[in-house]
Design an enzyme around this catalytic site. Structure first.
Site, PDB file in Angstrom:
ATOM      1  N   SER A 143       0.871  -1.179   0.000  1.00  0.00           N
ATOM      2  CA  SER A 143       0.000   0.000   0.000  1.00  0.00           C
ATOM      3  C   SER A 143       0.905   1.225   0.000  1.00  0.00           C
ATOM      4  O   SER A 143       2.040   1.151   0.496  1.00  0.00           O
ATOM      5  CB  SER A 143      -0.859   0.006   1.271  1.00  0.00           C
ATOM      6  OG  SER A 143      -1.469   1.268   1.449  1.00  0.00           O
ATOM      7  N   TYR A 156      -1.097  -0.498  10.380  1.00  0.00           N
ATOM      8  CA  TYR A 156      -1.302  -1.081   9.039  1.00  0.00           C
ATOM      9  C   TYR A 156      -0.145  -0.654   8.120  1.00  0.00           C
ATOM     10  O   TYR A 156       0.448  -1.482   7.420  1.00  0.00           O
ATOM     11  CB  TYR A 156      -2.653  -0.601   8.505  1.00  0.00           C
ATOM     12  CG  TYR A 156      -2.915  -0.866   7.049  1.00  0.00           C
ATOM     13  CD1 TYR A 156      -3.302  -2.131   6.608  1.00  0.00           C
ATOM     14  CD2 TYR A 156      -2.811   0.161   6.102  1.00  0.00           C
ATOM     15  CE1 TYR A 156      -3.566  -2.357   5.260  1.00  0.00           C
ATOM     16  CE2 TYR A 156      -3.077  -0.058   4.759  1.00  0.00           C
ATOM     17  CZ  TYR A 156      -3.453  -1.321   4.342  1.00  0.00           C
ATOM     18  OH  TYR A 156      -3.716  -1.553   3.011  1.00  0.00           O
ATOM     19  N   LYS A 160       2.720  -2.854   6.096  1.00  0.00           N
ATOM     20  CA  LYS A 160       2.899  -2.761   4.641  1.00  0.00           C
ATOM     21  C   LYS A 160       4.331  -2.329   4.295  1.00  0.00           C
ATOM     22  O   LYS A 160       4.882  -2.744   3.268  1.00  0.00           O
ATOM     23  CB  LYS A 160       1.872  -1.801   4.044  1.00  0.00           C
ATOM     24  CG  LYS A 160       0.440  -2.313   4.124  1.00  0.00           C
ATOM     25  CD  LYS A 160       0.254  -3.603   3.347  1.00  0.00           C
ATOM     26  CE  LYS A 160      -1.192  -4.022   3.208  1.00  0.00           C
ATOM     27  NZ  LYS A 160      -1.355  -5.243   2.405  1.00  0.00           N
TER      28      LYS A 160
HETATM   29  N1  LIG Z   1      -8.707  -0.780  -1.300  1.00  0.00           N
HETATM   30  C1  LIG Z   1      -7.699   0.067  -1.129  1.00  0.00           C
HETATM   31  O1  LIG Z   1      -7.859   1.298  -1.182  1.00  0.00           O
HETATM   32  C2  LIG Z   1      -6.308  -0.464  -0.873  1.00  0.00           C
HETATM   33  C3  LIG Z   1      -5.255   0.459  -0.880  1.00  0.00           C
HETATM   34  C4  LIG Z   1      -3.966   0.006  -0.671  1.00  0.00           C
HETATM   35  C5  LIG Z   1      -3.733  -1.336  -0.483  1.00  0.00           C
HETATM   36  N2  LIG Z   1      -4.763  -2.213  -0.470  1.00  0.00           N
HETATM   37  C6  LIG Z   1      -4.446  -3.618  -0.256  1.00  0.00           C
HETATM   38  O2  LIG Z   1      -5.045  -4.405  -1.263  1.00  0.00           O
HETATM   39  C7  LIG Z   1      -5.307  -5.708  -0.745  1.00  0.00           C
HETATM   40  C8  LIG Z   1      -6.751  -6.085  -1.016  1.00  0.00           C
HETATM   41  O3  LIG Z   1      -7.584  -5.145  -0.379  1.00  0.00           O
HETATM   42  P1  LIG Z   1      -9.085  -4.899  -0.823  1.00  0.00           P
HETATM   43  O4  LIG Z   1      -9.276  -3.438  -0.854  1.00  0.00           O
HETATM   44  O5  LIG Z   1      -9.426  -5.699  -2.027  1.00  0.00           O
HETATM   45  O6  LIG Z   1      -9.839  -5.475   0.468  1.00  0.00           O
HETATM   46  P2  LIG Z   1     -11.274  -6.163   0.643  1.00  0.00           P
HETATM   47  O7  LIG Z   1     -12.202  -5.796  -0.447  1.00  0.00           O
HETATM   48  O8  LIG Z   1     -11.653  -5.885   2.058  1.00  0.00           O
HETATM   49  O9  LIG Z   1     -10.925  -7.722   0.493  1.00  0.00           O
HETATM   50  C9  LIG Z   1     -10.072  -8.313   1.400  1.00  0.00           C
HETATM   51  C10 LIG Z   1      -9.913  -9.777   1.052  1.00  0.00           C
HETATM   52  O10 LIG Z   1      -9.051 -10.395   2.025  1.00  0.00           O
HETATM   53  C11 LIG Z   1      -9.749 -11.463   2.687  1.00  0.00           C
HETATM   54  N3  LIG Z   1      -9.297 -11.504   4.068  1.00  0.00           N
HETATM   55  C12 LIG Z   1      -9.470 -10.591   5.045  1.00  0.00           C
HETATM   56  N4  LIG Z   1      -8.903 -10.992   6.185  1.00  0.00           N
HETATM   57  C13 LIG Z   1      -8.330 -12.201   5.928  1.00  0.00           C
HETATM   58  C14 LIG Z   1      -7.606 -13.130   6.695  1.00  0.00           C
HETATM   59  N5  LIG Z   1      -7.350 -12.922   7.984  1.00  0.00           N
HETATM   60  N6  LIG Z   1      -7.180 -14.255   6.094  1.00  0.00           N
HETATM   61  C15 LIG Z   1      -7.438 -14.507   4.790  1.00  0.00           C
HETATM   62  N7  LIG Z   1      -8.138 -13.664   4.007  1.00  0.00           N
HETATM   63  C16 LIG Z   1      -8.582 -12.532   4.573  1.00  0.00           C
HETATM   64  C17 LIG Z   1     -11.235 -11.144   2.499  1.00  0.00           C
HETATM   65  O11 LIG Z   1     -12.054 -12.285   2.474  1.00  0.00           O
HETATM   66  P3  LIG Z   1     -12.743 -12.979   3.761  1.00  0.00           P
HETATM   67  O12 LIG Z   1     -13.479 -11.908   4.486  1.00  0.00           O
HETATM   68  O13 LIG Z   1     -13.606 -14.041   3.158  1.00  0.00           O
HETATM   69  O14 LIG Z   1     -11.619 -13.584   4.549  1.00  0.00           O
HETATM   70  C18 LIG Z   1     -11.219 -10.542   1.093  1.00  0.00           C
HETATM   71  O15 LIG Z   1     -11.184 -11.564   0.121  1.00  0.00           O
HETATM   72  C19 LIG Z   1      -4.933  -5.660   0.743  1.00  0.00           C
HETATM   73  O16 LIG Z   1      -3.621  -6.153   0.896  1.00  0.00           O
HETATM   74  C20 LIG Z   1      -4.960  -4.185   1.062  1.00  0.00           C
HETATM   75  O17 LIG Z   1      -4.107  -3.856   2.135  1.00  0.00           O
HETATM   76  C21 LIG Z   1      -6.056  -1.811  -0.657  1.00  0.00           C
END
Ligand SMILES: NC(=O)c1ccc[n+]([C@@H]2O[C@H](COP(=O)([O-])OP(=O)(O)OC[C@H]3O[C@@H](n4cnc5c(N)ncnc54)[C@H](OP(=O)(O)O)[C@@H]3O)[C@@H](O)[C@H]2O)c1
Length: 250
Positions: A143, A156, A160
Site C-alpha cells: 500500500s 497497518y 505494509k
Molecule cells: N482498497 C484500497 O484502497 C487499498 C489500498 C492500498 C492497499 N490495499 C491492499 O489491497 C489488498 C486487497 O484489499 P481490498 O481493498 O481488495 O480489500 P477487501 O475488499 O476488504 O478484500 C479483502 C480480502 O481479504 C480477505 N481476508 C481478510 N482478512 C483475511 C484473513 N485474515 N485471512 C485470509 N483472508 C482474509 C477477504 O475475504 P474474507 O473476508 O472471506 O476472509 C477478502 O477476500 C490488501 O492487501 C490491502 O491492504 C487496498
C-alpha cells in the site's frame, strides 16, 4: 506474453475486492486459480463465476493469521495443482484506525499476523517448491501507506512497509532459483476495505487532495498490473515496488 495457460496461480484474499478481480483476470488469461480467503462459501462463489466464464478455479479457505491454516493452504494448493507458478499475497486486514499511541497489543498482533507473518511463511513454503522446480513469480500487495505516513493508518502502514522490505529480500535471495518477487503499492481503490473513505465526501476529498488524477482507482487497475508483473513481459523485473495511486506519490 500474457498467456497463463498451464499455469497455476494462488491468490489470498481472492473472495472480494482487488483479489477477486486478480483471480478473474488470471482465469481469463488461461490460468487455473486457487481462490483463498477465510470464508469458503465466498471463495466458491468466485470459483463459480470463473467457471461460468469458461475458466478453471478451486476454492481453499485459510485465515492468513493462523499458521496451521496458512500451511494447510500451501499443502492443499500443491496437492491439488502439483505446482504453483504464481503466488499473489493479497489478503490483509486493518481493524484499527487512529493514532499509534492508542495501539493495543492484540490489534498489533492481528495486523502483523495476517499482513506479514502469514504471507512470509506462505511465500517460504511456495518458493521452496519453485526453487526446486522451474521457478515462478510472487507478487505482494502492499500500500502507499507502507511508503509514507498516513494519519490513522499507522500500524497497518508499518505492516505494509515490512511487506515492501520482504519483497526486496526475497527477490535478492531467490533470483538464483528463478523466482521473481515484486510488490504493488495501491493508493485509494474502490473496495469494501476503503468504502468509508470513498462514500464519505469529506474523507474522500481529504484522501484525494494529493492525488494528481483526482480520483480513486478501480480493482481492474491493480489486477492488470499484477498480471503484467507475473507475465513474461516482466521477466527482467524483480525486487520492485510499483505504485498505482493516480499520481499521489509523484
Ligand atoms: N482498497 C484500497 O484502497 C487499498 C489500498 C492500498 C492497499 N490495499 C491492499 O489491497 C489488498 C486487497 O484489499 P481490498 O481493498 O481488495 O480489500 P477487501 O475488499 O476488504 O478484500 C479483502 C480480502 O481479504 C480477505 N481476508 C481478510 N482478512 C483475511 C484473513 N485474515 N485471512 C485470509 N483472508 C482474509 C477477504 O475475504 P474474507 O473476508 O472471506 O476472509 C477478502 O477476500 C490488501 O492487501 C490491502 O491492504 C487496498
Amino acid at each position: 506474453m500474457f498467456d497463463f495457460k498451464g499455469k497455476n496461480v494462488l491468490v489470498t484474499g481472492g473472495s472480494r475486492g482487488i483479489g477477486r478481480e486478480i483471480c478473474k483476470q488470471f482465469a481469463k488469461y488461461g490460468a487455473k486459480v486457487i481462490v483463498s480467503s477465510r470464508k469458503l462459501e465466498a471463495c466458491e462463489k468466485v470459483v463459480e463465476e470463473i467457471e461460468r466464464e469458461g475458466g478453471e478455479a478451486i476454492a481453499v479457505a485459510a485465515n492468513m493469521g493462523k499458521m496451521d491454516e496458512v500451511m494447510n493452504l500451501a499443502n492443499r494448493s500443491l496437492e491439488e495443482c502439483g505446482y504453483i507458478d504464481v503466488l499473489v499475497n493479497n489478503a490483509a486486514t486493518n481493524p484499527i484506525f487512529g493514532p499509534i499511541l492508542n495501539t493495543e497489543e492484540k490489534a498489533w498482533d492481528k495486523i502483523m499476523d495476517v499482513n506479514l507473518k502469514g504471507p512470509f511463511f506462505l511465500s517460504l513454503r511456495i518458493a521452496q517448491k519453485m526453487i526446486e522446480g522451474k521457478g515462478g513469480s510472487i507478487i505482494n500487495i502492499a500500500s502507499t501507506a507502507g511508503l509514507r505516513s498516513w494519519p490513522g493508518l499507522g500500524v497497518y502502514g508499518i505492516s505494509k512497509g515490512a511487506i515492501v522490505q520482504m519483497t526486496r529480500q526475497m527477490a535478492r535471495e531467490w533470483a538464483g532459483g528463478n523466482v521473481r518477487v515484486n510488490c504493488v503499492a495501491p493508493g485509494l481503490i474502490d473496495t469494501d476495505f476503503s468504502k468509508v473513505l470513498i462514500v464519505n465526501q469529506a474523507l474522500r476529498e481529504e484522501a484525494l487532495k494529493t492525488v494528481s488524477m483526482n480520483r480513486h482507482g478501480v480493482v481492474s487497475e491493480i489486477a492488470g498490473l499484477v498480471l503484467f508483473l507475473a507475465s513474461d513481459a516482466a521477466s527482467y523485473i524483480t525486487g520492485q515496488i510499483i505504485v498505482a495511486d493516480g499520481g499521489g506519490m509523484c
